[in-house]
Design a protein around this motif. Structure first.
Motif, PDB file in Angstrom:
ATOM      1  N   HIS A  53       0.002 -15.673 -15.144  1.00 59.33           N
ATOM      2  CA  HIS A  53       1.261 -15.364 -15.817  1.00 59.33           C
ATOM      3  C   HIS A  53       1.630 -13.894 -15.687  1.00 59.33           C
ATOM      4  O   HIS A  53       2.779 -13.517 -15.866  1.00 59.33           O
ATOM      5  CB  HIS A  53       1.157 -15.729 -17.306  1.00 59.33           C
ATOM      6  N   SER A  54       0.665 -13.039 -15.370  1.00 62.30           N
ATOM      7  CA  SER A  54       0.889 -11.593 -15.303  1.00 62.30           C
ATOM      8  C   SER A  54       1.195 -11.099 -13.888  1.00 62.30           C
ATOM      9  O   SER A  54       1.284  -9.899 -13.667  1.00 62.30           O
ATOM     10  CB  SER A  54      -0.359 -10.868 -15.812  1.00 62.30           C
ATOM     11  N   ASP A  55       1.374 -12.013 -12.936  1.00 59.60           N
ATOM     12  CA  ASP A  55       1.579 -11.647 -11.536  1.00 59.60           C
ATOM     13  C   ASP A  55       3.055 -11.724 -11.174  1.00 59.60           C
ATOM     14  O   ASP A  55       3.594 -12.810 -10.964  1.00 59.60           O
ATOM     15  CB  ASP A  55       0.763 -12.590 -10.641  1.00 59.60           C
ATOM     16  N   PRO A  56       3.768 -10.583 -11.082  1.00 61.60           N
ATOM     17  CA  PRO A  56       5.201 -10.626 -10.772  1.00 61.60           C
ATOM     18  C   PRO A  56       5.495 -11.089  -9.357  1.00 61.60           C
ATOM     19  O   PRO A  56       6.601 -11.533  -9.071  1.00 61.60           O
ATOM     20  CB  PRO A  56       5.646  -9.173 -10.971  1.00 61.60           C
ATOM     21  N   THR A  57       4.522 -11.017  -8.456  1.00 62.21           N
ATOM     22  CA  THR A  57       4.753 -11.440  -7.074  1.00 62.21           C
ATOM     23  C   THR A  57       4.741 -12.959  -6.933  1.00 62.21           C
ATOM     24  O   THR A  57       5.163 -13.482  -5.899  1.00 62.21           O
ATOM     25  CB  THR A  57       3.708 -10.834  -6.119  1.00 62.21           C
ATOM     26  N   ALA A  58       4.255 -13.671  -7.951  1.00 63.15           N
ATOM     27  CA  ALA A  58       4.143 -15.133  -7.860  1.00 63.15           C
ATOM     28  C   ALA A  58       4.824 -15.863  -9.005  1.00 63.15           C
ATOM     29  O   ALA A  58       4.822 -17.093  -9.022  1.00 63.15           O
ATOM     30  CB  ALA A  58       2.668 -15.531  -7.813  1.00 63.15           C
ATOM     31  N   MET A  59       5.398 -15.137  -9.953  1.00 55.21           N
ATOM     32  CA  MET A  59       6.027 -15.789 -11.093  1.00 55.21           C
ATOM     33  C   MET A  59       7.526 -16.017 -10.912  1.00 55.21           C
ATOM     34  O   MET A  59       8.233 -16.361 -11.838  1.00 55.21           O
ATOM     35  CB  MET A  59       5.774 -14.977 -12.368  1.00 55.21           C
TER      36      MET A  59
ATOM     37  N   ILE B  79      -4.304 -15.100 -17.577  1.00 56.27           N
ATOM     38  CA  ILE B  79      -5.328 -14.115 -17.226  1.00 56.27           C
ATOM     39  C   ILE B  79      -4.647 -12.797 -16.912  1.00 56.27           C
ATOM     40  O   ILE B  79      -3.456 -12.759 -16.596  1.00 56.27           O
ATOM     41  CB  ILE B  79      -6.185 -14.556 -16.015  1.00 56.27           C
ATOM     42  N   LYS B  80      -5.395 -11.716 -17.012  1.00 57.32           N
ATOM     43  CA  LYS B  80      -4.888 -10.403 -16.628  1.00 57.32           C
ATOM     44  C   LYS B  80      -5.283 -10.154 -15.175  1.00 57.32           C
ATOM     45  O   LYS B  80      -6.409  -9.773 -14.884  1.00 57.32           O
ATOM     46  CB  LYS B  80      -5.450  -9.317 -17.539  1.00 57.32           C
ATOM     47  N   SER B  81      -4.361 -10.406 -14.280  1.00 57.35           N
ATOM     48  CA  SER B  81      -4.639 -10.206 -12.859  1.00 57.35           C
ATOM     49  C   SER B  81      -4.150  -8.836 -12.430  1.00 57.35           C
ATOM     50  O   SER B  81      -3.351  -8.198 -13.112  1.00 57.35           O
ATOM     51  CB  SER B  81      -3.939 -11.287 -12.025  1.00 57.35           C
ATOM     52  N   SER B  82      -4.631  -8.383 -11.290  1.00 61.63           N
ATOM     53  CA  SER B  82      -4.124  -7.151 -10.707  1.00 61.63           C
ATOM     54  C   SER B  82      -4.058  -7.327  -9.200  1.00 61.63           C
ATOM     55  O   SER B  82      -4.720  -8.186  -8.625  1.00 61.63           O
ATOM     56  CB  SER B  82      -5.017  -5.953 -11.066  1.00 61.63           C
ATOM     57  N   CYS B  83      -3.236  -6.515  -8.566  1.00 62.75           N
ATOM     58  CA  CYS B  83      -2.951  -6.659  -7.145  1.00 62.75           C
ATOM     59  C   CYS B  83      -4.229  -6.605  -6.310  1.00 62.75           C
ATOM     60  O   CYS B  83      -5.011  -5.655  -6.401  1.00 62.75           O
ATOM     61  CB  CYS B  83      -1.998  -5.550  -6.719  1.00 62.75           C
ATOM     62  N   GLY B  84      -4.460  -7.638  -5.517  1.00 59.32           N
ATOM     63  CA  GLY B  84      -5.607  -7.682  -4.624  1.00 59.32           C
ATOM     64  C   GLY B  84      -6.912  -8.079  -5.274  1.00 59.32           C
ATOM     65  O   GLY B  84      -7.935  -8.155  -4.596  1.00 59.32           O
TER      66      GLY B  84
END
Length: 315
Positions: A263-269, A289-294
């Motif tokens: 839910h925290s990924d702007p590239t996929a939401m 989840i708290k994801s981050s780039c890469g």
């Protein structure tokens, strides 16, 4: 499970590809181990111009920015339960906004007044539209969008990371020689006894296109994590093979498709429910989840990914 760096494995239930390695230059060893690499690009004509690449990079960043304003501050909610699917009457506002978001709004850089009521920009973000009014539009807008996105935890506070990620995706979509060589090399790693293929971010896009080029002699479960195909319309429109009647191609090599998006990924939401783009059959899930780039680890530690892998290996 094995990671592929060098020779193609002769067997393996799950293959994990290092996308950074796939983008790297060929070595003499690779040329021998991957003799088929590059054949698909033999007739490719050149690479997109710098202006075209910059235009696509800006469009990607703009789409991510629009998604970011809907996600808010990227902080996890107190309720850690999975968000309901698209058929539920309780589907979250963020999902509905992302799913119904059209390409016109994805391409625009929002002003301060365009943030939906009750939602906030990433902490410390600037208004890229205002930043872009001085100087050459393209470079200034790219820098402003990247800096604004960089204020979020997803891009780890870096003002340059979002632009670097967008340029990598833009390069893959426009550099046909690179694209087809990477796809060929990925195909070479998917063997007849492979049961599961996992792709993350741009890697999910590469894996998807590789699977499209394979016949039904291969039958795998595909697990896409934060897939680039969930991003701006510009990515979906440039898929190989191209969508027909706004419907993406379903690879014959895929027997089941699990699509997991943080839910925290702007590239996929922007379009987290890939069923909307590829038709019924995809098992979509948005996870808290708290994801981050890469960073693949948060996905691998989540139950949704574990269930998908287990189902793919058993089924």
């Amino acid at each position: 499970m094995r990671a592929v760096r060098g020779p193609v494995p002769r067997s393996g239930d799950v293959v994990v590809l290092d996308v950074a390695d796939l983008f790297a230059g060929r070595t003499e060893h690779d040329k021998t181990a991957y003799q088929g690499a590059g054949k698909a690009s033999a007739g490719a004509n050149g690479v997109a111009t710098r202006d075209e690449n910059e235009e696509l990079t800006e469009a990607l960043l703009s789409g991510w920015w629009t998604s970011a304003t809907r996600i808010g501050t990227f902080e996890g909610h107190a309720d850690r339960r999975r968000r309901p699917g698209p058929g539920s009457s309780h589907t979250s506002e963020a999902q509905n906004s992302s799913s119904s978001h059209n390409s016109a709004s994805q391409n625009s850089v929002p002003s301060q007044n365009s943030v939906p009521p009750g939602e906030t920009r990433p902490s410390g973000a600037v208004d890229p539209g205002a930043e872009a009014t001085d100087g050459p539009d393209g470079p200034v807008r790219i820098a402003a969008l990247s800096a604004a996105l960089g204020a979020s935890p997803y891009f780890r506070g870096s003002p340059d990371l979002a632009a670097a990620e967008a340029r990598a995706l833009s390069r893959y979509l426009t550099d046909l020689k690179l694209r087809h060589e990477v796809r060929d090399r990925t195909q070479a790693a998917i063997l007849p006894d492979t049961k599961v293929v996992v792709g993350h971010g741009i890697g999910a896009l590469i894996a998807y296109e590789a699977l499209c080029a394979l016949s039904d002699a291969v039958s795998v479960a595909f697990v896409s994590l934060g897939a680039a195909m969930c991003g701006p319309q510009q990515v979906f429109a440039r898929l190989e093979p191209a969508p027909r009647n706004e419907q993406g191609h379903w690879p014959a090599a895929i027997r089941r498709w699990f699509n997991v998006v943080a839910h925290s990924d702007p590239t996929a939401m922007i379009a987290p429910q890939l069923t909307e783009r590829f038709g019924p059959g995809i098992e979509d899930e948005v996870i808290e989840i708290k994801s981050s780039c890469g960073d693949l680890q948060p996905y691998l530690l989540d139950r949704a990914t574990g269930r998908a892998l287990a189902t793919g290996l058993i089924g």
